[in-house]
Motif scaffolding. Sequence first.
Motif, PDB file in Angstrom:
ATOM      1  N   GLU A  64       1.231  -1.182  -0.041  1.00  0.00           N
ATOM      2  CA  GLU A  64      -0.170   0.162  -0.271  1.00  0.00           C
ATOM      3  C   GLU A  64       0.788   1.005   0.231  1.00  0.00           C
ATOM      4  OE1 GLU A  64      -4.065   1.831   2.937  1.00  0.00           O
ATOM      5  OE2 GLU A  64      -2.473  -0.133   3.460  1.00  0.00           O
ATOM      6  N   ALA A  65       0.276   2.379  -0.897  1.00  0.00           N
ATOM      7  CA  ALA A  65       1.244   3.811  -0.899  1.00  0.00           C
ATOM      8  C   ALA A  65       0.570   4.774  -1.124  1.00  0.00           C
ATOM      9  CB  ALA A  65       1.976   2.985  -1.522  1.00  0.00           C
ATOM     10  N   TYR A  66       0.431   5.192  -0.108  1.00  0.00           N
ATOM     11  CA  TYR A  66       0.343   7.125  -0.815  1.00  0.00           C
ATOM     12  C   TYR A  66       1.115   7.911  -1.772  1.00  0.00           C
ATOM     13  CZ  TYR A  66      -2.820   5.830   2.878  1.00  0.00           C
ATOM     14  OH  TYR A  66      -4.601   5.790   3.821  1.00  0.00           O
ATOM     15  N   VAL A  67       0.292   8.500  -2.963  1.00  0.00           N
ATOM     16  CA  VAL A  67       1.097   8.736  -3.533  1.00  0.00           C
ATOM     17  C   VAL A  67       0.802  10.747  -3.589  1.00  0.00           C
ATOM     18  CG1 VAL A  67       2.012   9.120  -5.756  1.00  0.00           C
ATOM     19  CG2 VAL A  67       1.260   7.084  -5.182  1.00  0.00           C
ATOM     20  N   GLU A  68       1.845  11.243  -3.742  1.00  0.00           N
ATOM     21  CA  GLU A  68       1.259  12.956  -4.067  1.00  0.00           C
ATOM     22  C   GLU A  68       2.003  13.290  -5.248  1.00  0.00           C
ATOM     23  OE1 GLU A  68       2.503  16.157  -0.665  1.00  0.00           O
ATOM     24  OE2 GLU A  68       4.307  14.365  -0.911  1.00  0.00           O
ATOM     25  N   LEU A  69       0.695  13.541  -6.306  1.00  0.00           N
ATOM     26  CA  LEU A  69       0.407  13.622  -7.638  1.00  0.00           C
ATOM     27  C   LEU A  69       0.707  15.093  -7.912  1.00  0.00           C
ATOM     28  CD1 LEU A  69       0.419  11.937 -10.697  1.00  0.00           C
ATOM     29  CD2 LEU A  69      -2.127  12.475 -10.388  1.00  0.00           C
ATOM     30  N   PHE A  70       2.405  15.338  -8.761  1.00  0.00           N
ATOM     31  CA  PHE A  70       2.349  17.253  -8.911  1.00  0.00           C
ATOM     32  C   PHE A  70       2.000  17.325 -10.893  1.00  0.00           C
ATOM     33  CE2 PHE A  70       4.169  15.946  -5.751  1.00  0.00           C
ATOM     34  CZ  PHE A  70       4.279  17.078  -4.302  1.00  0.00           C
ATOM     35  N   CYS A  71       1.411  17.800 -10.877  1.00  0.00           N
ATOM     36  CA  CYS A  71       1.311  17.550 -12.302  1.00  0.00           C
ATOM     37  C   CYS A  71       1.864  19.438 -13.022  1.00  0.00           C
ATOM     38  CB  CYS A  71      -0.280  17.957 -12.493  1.00  0.00           C
ATOM     39  SG  CYS A  71      -1.604  16.741 -12.799  1.00  0.00           S
ATOM     40  N   ARG A  72       2.187  19.576 -13.956  1.00  0.00           N
ATOM     41  CA  ARG A  72       2.433  20.614 -15.214  1.00  0.00           C
ATOM     42  C   ARG A  72       1.388  21.169 -15.510  1.00  0.00           C
ATOM     43  NH1 ARG A  72       5.657  16.082 -16.546  1.00  0.00           N
ATOM     44  NH2 ARG A  72       4.119  15.197 -18.590  1.00  0.00           N
ATOM     45  N   GLY A  73       0.925  22.661 -15.541  1.00  0.00           N
ATOM     46  CA  GLY A  73       0.241  23.482 -15.485  1.00  0.00           C
ATOM     47  C   GLY A  73      -0.819  23.610 -15.149  1.00  0.00           C
ATOM     48  N   THR A  74      -2.374  23.647 -15.171  1.00  0.00           N
ATOM     49  CA  THR A  74      -3.424  23.167 -14.195  1.00  0.00           C
ATOM     50  C   THR A  74      -4.107  22.205 -15.283  1.00  0.00           C
ATOM     51  OG1 THR A  74      -3.716  25.549 -14.212  1.00  0.00           O
ATOM     52  CG2 THR A  74      -5.771  24.827 -13.633  1.00  0.00           C
ATOM     53  N   VAL A  75      -4.772  20.835 -14.710  1.00  0.00           N
ATOM     54  CA  VAL A  75      -5.516  20.621 -14.615  1.00  0.00           C
ATOM     55  C   VAL A  75      -6.380  20.029 -13.961  1.00  0.00           C
ATOM     56  CG1 VAL A  75      -5.059  17.678 -14.676  1.00  0.00           C
ATOM     57  CG2 VAL A  75      -3.491  18.825 -14.724  1.00  0.00           C
ATOM     58  N   ALA A  76      -7.378  19.488 -15.195  1.00  0.00           N
ATOM     59  CA  ALA A  76      -8.759  19.612 -14.364  1.00  0.00           C
ATOM     60  C   ALA A  76      -9.323  18.085 -13.379  1.00  0.00           C
ATOM     61  CB  ALA A  76     -10.110  19.820 -15.192  1.00  0.00           C
ATOM     62  N   THR A  95      -8.368  16.145  -4.581  1.00  0.00           N
ATOM     63  CA  THR A  95      -6.929  17.007  -5.031  1.00  0.00           C
ATOM     64  C   THR A  95      -7.109  17.799  -3.971  1.00  0.00           C
ATOM     65  OG1 THR A  95      -9.654  17.620  -5.144  1.00  0.00           O
ATOM     66  CG2 THR A  95      -7.997  17.798  -7.840  1.00  0.00           C
ATOM     67  N   VAL A  96      -6.248  17.799  -3.565  1.00  0.00           N
ATOM     68  CA  VAL A  96      -5.775  19.263  -2.083  1.00  0.00           C
ATOM     69  C   VAL A  96      -5.542  19.911  -1.948  1.00  0.00           C
ATOM     70  CG1 VAL A  96      -5.058  16.012  -1.475  1.00  0.00           C
ATOM     71  CG2 VAL A  96      -3.356  17.698  -2.801  1.00  0.00           C
ATOM     72  N   THR A  97      -4.990  20.385  -1.142  1.00  0.00           N
ATOM     73  CA  THR A  97      -4.742  21.727  -1.142  1.00  0.00           C
ATOM     74  C   THR A  97      -2.617  21.367  -0.761  1.00  0.00           C
ATOM     75  OG1 THR A  97      -4.886  22.185   1.075  1.00  0.00           O
ATOM     76  CG2 THR A  97      -6.215  23.508  -0.097  1.00  0.00           C
ATOM     77  N   GLY A  98      -2.100  22.801  -0.959  1.00  0.00           N
ATOM     78  CA  GLY A  98      -0.344  22.608  -1.608  1.00  0.00           C
ATOM     79  C   GLY A  98       0.096  22.343  -2.064  1.00  0.00           C
ATOM     80  N   SER A  99       0.659  21.806  -2.366  1.00  0.00           N
ATOM     81  CA  SER A  99       2.179  21.761  -3.668  1.00  0.00           C
ATOM     82  C   SER A  99       1.254  20.842  -4.238  1.00  0.00           C
ATOM     83  CB  SER A  99       3.428  21.896  -3.524  1.00  0.00           C
ATOM     84  OG  SER A  99       3.938  20.840  -2.430  1.00  0.00           O
ATOM     85  N   ALA A 100       1.025  19.609  -3.938  1.00  0.00           N
ATOM     86  CA  ALA A 100       0.290  18.959  -3.937  1.00  0.00           C
ATOM     87  C   ALA A 100      -0.897  18.998  -5.303  1.00  0.00           C
ATOM     88  CB  ALA A 100       0.549  17.317  -4.035  1.00  0.00           C
ATOM     89  N   ASP A 101      -1.559  18.677  -6.308  1.00  0.00           N
ATOM     90  CA  ASP A 101      -2.160  18.306  -7.053  1.00  0.00           C
ATOM     91  C   ASP A 101      -3.617  17.295  -6.811  1.00  0.00           C
ATOM     92  OD1 ASP A 101      -1.214  20.485  -9.019  1.00  0.00           O
ATOM     93  OD2 ASP A 101      -0.427  19.276  -9.527  1.00  0.00           O
TER      94      ASP A 101
END
Length: 145
Positions: A64-76, A95-101
């Motif tokens: 099991e893992a928790y993964v922060e996902l970071f996108c290029r630009g704005t992704v809906a 979706t979350v607040t903070g640096s990860a999307d």
Amino acid sequence: MDSLDYGIIDQLRLNARAGYGDIGDIIGLSASAVKRRVDRLVSDGVIRGFTIQVDPAVDGLSTEAYVELFCRGTVAPDELRRILSGIPDVVDAGTVTGSADAIVHMRSRDIASLELALERVRVAPNVDHTRSAIVLSRLISRSHD
């Protein structure tokens, strides 16, 4: 909803197989009154269903893992949902607040399977990078769906 309805819901969360009489004994109603209230809660959509929870290890999903996902630009969010829903190892995401999307909860058979699933996330359009944390031991697990 009143305190009795909340009491019924609390008891069903503890044990969805609890009998109406057992619930009634705890919250102070007759079995038939509990049944009527449960039927109303179901018809009103408050209770969406009754289910079981199976240990994921039984299905061979012990990694099991928790993964922060970071996108290029704005992704809906709909685009993220489309990307993630095609990966069976993804069991929960938001979706979350903070640096990860987004934060993604994944379950896989083993580390090699997890790595393959992570690679499917990483190569998706608009995904810049991920940051993963593998769960070593589960401390608390509650479901409030």
